[in-house]
Design a protein around this motif. Structure first.
Motif, short mmCIF file in Angstrom:
data_model
loop_
_atom_site.label_atom_id
_atom_site.label_comp_id
_atom_site.label_asym_id
_atom_site.label_seq_id
_atom_site.Cartn_x
_atom_site.Cartn_y
_atom_site.Cartn_z
N MET A 82 1.37 -1.46 0.30
CA MET A 82 0.18 -0.58 0.13
C MET A 82 0.96 1.06 0.05
SD MET A 82 -3.01 1.81 2.67
CE MET A 82 -3.63 -0.11 4.12
N LEU A 83 1.84 1.28 0.85
CA LEU A 83 2.94 2.29 1.02
C LEU A 83 3.45 2.81 -0.74
CD1 LEU A 83 4.73 2.03 4.16
CD2 LEU A 83 2.99 3.70 3.70
N GLY A 84 4.07 1.61 -0.41
CA GLY A 84 3.92 1.28 -2.64
C GLY A 84 3.37 1.78 -3.74
N LEU A 85 2.72 1.50 -3.39
CA LEU A 85 1.54 2.13 -4.26
C LEU A 85 0.88 3.05 -4.19
CD1 LEU A 85 -0.99 -0.67 -4.74
CD2 LEU A 85 0.27 0.25 -6.35
N TYR A 86 1.17 4.50 -2.61
CA TYR A 86 0.97 5.69 -2.30
C TYR A 86 1.87 6.57 -2.79
CZ TYR A 86 -3.45 5.72 0.30
OH TYR A 86 -5.06 6.59 0.48
N ALA A 87 2.96 5.98 -3.38
CA ALA A 87 3.91 6.18 -3.69
C ALA A 87 4.52 6.68 -4.92
CB ALA A 87 5.53 6.12 -3.39
N PHE A 88 3.71 5.98 -5.92
CA PHE A 88 3.37 5.97 -7.43
C PHE A 88 2.06 7.26 -7.36
CE2 PHE A 88 0.26 4.66 -10.48
CZ PHE A 88 1.61 4.54 -11.67
N PHE A 89 1.02 6.58 -6.32
CA PHE A 89 -0.07 7.96 -6.76
C PHE A 89 0.07 8.81 -6.73
CE2 PHE A 89 -3.25 10.47 -4.07
CZ PHE A 89 -4.67 10.00 -4.81
N ALA A 134 4.30 -0.37 -9.96
CA ALA A 134 2.65 -0.66 -9.93
C ALA A 134 1.85 -1.33 -10.79
CB ALA A 134 2.07 1.13 -9.99
N ALA A 135 2.06 -2.19 -12.03
CA ALA A 135 1.56 -3.04 -12.64
C ALA A 135 1.50 -4.30 -11.49
CB ALA A 135 1.85 -2.76 -13.87
N THR A 136 2.77 -4.55 -11.28
CA THR A 136 3.26 -5.57 -10.90
C THR A 136 3.15 -5.38 -9.98
OG1 THR A 136 5.08 -5.26 -10.99
CG2 THR A 136 4.54 -5.91 -12.92
N SER A 137 2.25 -5.18 -8.84
CA SER A 137 1.94 -5.21 -7.49
C SER A 137 1.25 -6.02 -6.59
CB SER A 137 1.43 -4.01 -6.57
OG SER A 137 0.80 -2.92 -7.38
N ASN A 138 0.41 -6.64 -7.89
CA ASN A 138 -0.94 -7.14 -7.42
C ASN A 138 -0.46 -8.81 -7.37
OD1 ASN A 138 -1.31 -7.76 -10.06
ND2 ASN A 138 -3.42 -7.32 -10.01
N ASN A 139 -1.18 -9.47 -5.98
CA ASN A 139 -0.58 -11.18 -5.83
C ASN A 139 -0.70 -12.04 -7.29
OD1 ASN A 139 -0.43 -10.48 -3.36
ND2 ASN A 139 -2.95 -11.03 -2.07
N ALA A 140 -1.64 -11.57 -8.26
CA ALA A 140 -1.83 -12.57 -9.68
C ALA A 140 -0.69 -12.17 -10.41
CB ALA A 140 -3.27 -11.92 -10.60
N MET A 141 -0.29 -10.84 -10.43
CA MET A 141 1.39 -10.78 -11.43
C MET A 141 2.39 -11.29 -10.35
SD MET A 141 0.99 -9.42 -14.01
CE MET A 141 2.48 -8.87 -14.32
N VAL A 142 2.53 -11.14 -8.98
CA VAL A 142 3.74 -11.63 -8.72
C VAL A 142 3.78 -13.23 -8.54
CG1 VAL A 142 4.50 -12.57 -5.77
CG2 VAL A 142 3.28 -10.13 -6.29
N ARG A 143 2.61 -14.04 -9.33
CA ARG A 143 2.15 -15.01 -8.75
C ARG A 143 2.86 -15.70 -10.16
NH1 ARG A 143 -2.43 -15.72 -5.89
NH2 ARG A 143 -2.97 -15.23 -7.63
#
Lengths: 213, 316
Positions: A82-89, A134-143
């Motif tokens: 979340m913190l990283g995504l806020y940096a992007f935001f 930011a684009a690869t921050s969700n679980n699906a992308m991690v997998r």
């Protein structure tokens, strides 16, 4: 309560509180703009403030790992995305402010700025590098990427933070106090990792004396 | 020397201060209409910035421009005055410590009659005039400021410059007691600025002692400051304590700080960029869209001949 083993519900509550807390810098700008309390040059104020908060969130994100190791609060890791995504935001808002409020979509001037002004080149590069993170921050992308490749990609945040501080350093007219402060903090956060890495290597060498250096 | 004057401005055309102080409507332009409505209502509480004492007998000047002046509150709260800190909002908070009486200005160097003049005597040298000038900061923003002052030439003539004098240097007070900024080595104190003698004697060049009809607020350079409207704002040395005539160009504070970025002339020039940012456009404080920056800040008719034949890219 046990701060080392918070329940799932408590973590959800902490996440929600953090989510709202991270919106405060933006709320302050919106309210300040509505009440005309951002000084004589509100556009400059908004641009600077969003830039500052981008750097703040980059450093806060980078502080999670050291903090986790120092305190043993391993669940802190669960706040990092979340913190990283806020940096992007905030970076995206900062860029949008420049494109819209500052340049008013004068694409010729913007293209010239990106090519000719080193501080804008740096800022723009840092943003471009943030996008895949930011684009690869969700679980699906991690997998999809697999843990190792994902980790390697997300190490780009070290470069992004360094470029971000350079961006700030190059834009100030004379007084480098603030960018210097960010550089020192970033140095500490990255230094912590370097020291840990070196110690880890030594430990491994001690465990396996035959391992090549 | 031919000095063309801009068209006369009838005093009836000057917008009263109350109207200037209407809050900015940039949010409306940005498409947030409802919030702008609230901001417009709040605009009624504007205009509470500290008011100095009124200056008497101020005349209108044909050199004034006919453009909407920047609100008093912005002119007096958004200042570059590094002696009071590098943040533009600092001087308005810090400058109250500056004592502007008694105040003397020492005028020396290549002159027949070096003198030390008290501020009261300086104020009596010439009739005070209102000069509504554009002010373009090197950082890319601008204002329109109704200065009150008198031609610098009236002051310089007092000391009878020698024929060998070609340049004039201006020195700002550097007092760590009242100026917290000079404790930091951000610039080489005291702040120095300079002009060529013909620039200094030009009728557009003034010593300002007030703005908006009132005594100059400290954060704007009280009790007296230089105003050279066709040059970037930093050329206008504030709170001047010393004026020195010289045969060579003085080294100015900004030239010492970053010679590749700030030259001696520092004329407003949209064609010569600051090495790190463009000078082609500017944001007029209070406006949403940027304006095109004008050559010599729009004073080319009056001053271009001072630089005839000079390569202004080289002499930036």
């Amino acid at each position: 309560m046990d701060w080392h083993q918070p329940t799932a519900r408590r973590i959800t509550a902490i996440k929600l509180a953090l989510f709202l807390l991270c919106l405060l810098p933006l709320a302050r700008l919106v309210i300040g703009a509505a009440q005309d309390e951002l000084g004589a040059n509100p556009i400059e104020f908004i641009t600077r403030s969003l830039g500052t908060w981008t750097l703040n969130f980059l450093l806060i994100t980078l502080a999670v790992t050291p903090l986790r190791h120092l305190t043993g609060l391993h669940w802190l890791l669960r706040l990092r995305r979340m913190l990283g995504l806020y940096a992007f935001f905030y970076a995206a808002l900062h860029l949008a402010t420049y494109l819209w409020l500052d340049q008013f979509f004068d694409w010729a001037a913007i293209a010239k700025d990106i090519v000719k002004r080193p501080f804008i080149t740096a800022g723009f590069s840092a943003f471009v590098l943030l996008v895949p993170l930011a684009a690869t921050s969700n679980n699906a992308m991690v997998r999809k990427l697999g843990g190792r490749r994902w980790t390697r990609l997300h190490r780009a945040i070290y470069a992004i933070a360094i470029i971000g501080v350079i961006h700030y350093w190059w834009l100030v007219k004379k007084d480098i106090t603030q960018p210097l402060l960010y550089a020192v903090l970033l140095g500490l956060l990255l230094g912590f990792r370097a020291v840990r890495l070196a110690r880890e290597r030594q430990r491994q060498l001690a465990t396996y004396p035959g391992m090549p250096k | 020397m031919l000095i063309r004057r801009p068209a006369d401005l009838a005093s009836s055309e000057i917008t009263p201060r109350g109207l200037f102080e209407r809050r900015r409507t940039f949010i409306k332009a940005a498409g947030l209409g409802s919030i702008a409505g609230a901001a417009a209502l709040l605009g009624l509480e504007a205009g509470n910035a500290m008011a100095g004492s009124k200056l008497a007998g101020v005349r209108k000047s044909p050199f004034s421009i006919d453009e909407k002046a920047t609100p008093f509150k912005d002119v007096t709260s958004y200042n570059n005055y590094y002696e009071f800190g590098t943040d533009k909002y600092s001087p308005a908070h810090e400058a109250h410590r500056l004592k502007t009486r008694p105040w003397t200005v020492s005028i020396e160097g290549l002159v027949r009659k070096p003198r030390s003049l008290g501020i009261e005597d300086i104020l009596r040298l010439a009739p005070l005039e209102e000069r509504i000038y554009r002010m373009r900061c090197v950082e890319g923003w601008s204002m329109v400021i109704p200065w009150v002052g008198f031609p610098l030439a009236a002051l310089l003539k007092q000391v009878e410059p020698l024929g060998s004098a070609k340049f004039v240097e201006f020195q700002t007070l550097s007092d760590p007691q009242s100026m917290p900024g000079v404790k930091s080595p951000v610039l080489d104190w005291p702040y120095l600025e300079g002009l060529r003698l013909d620039e200094a004697m030009h009728p557009l060049t003034i010593m300002a002692v007030g703005l908006y009809g009132e005594e100059l607020p400290n954060q704007n350079g009280a009790p007296l400051r230089l105003v050279v409207p066709w040059k970037y704002g930093f050329k206008g040395a504030k709170s001047i304590v010393k004026i020195r005539f010289a045969d060579r160009a003085p080294g100015t504070a900004w030239m010492k700080a970053a010679p590749q970025e700030y030259g001696f002339y520092s004329n407003v020039n949209p064609g010569v960029d600051h090495p790190r940012w463009s000078q082609a456009t500017e944001r007029r404080i209070g406006e949403f869209l940027k304006r095109k920056t004008l050559m010599f800040n729009g004073y080319g008719e009056q001053v271009a001949q001072l630089y005839a034949g000079m390569d202004l890219k080289k002499f930036y």
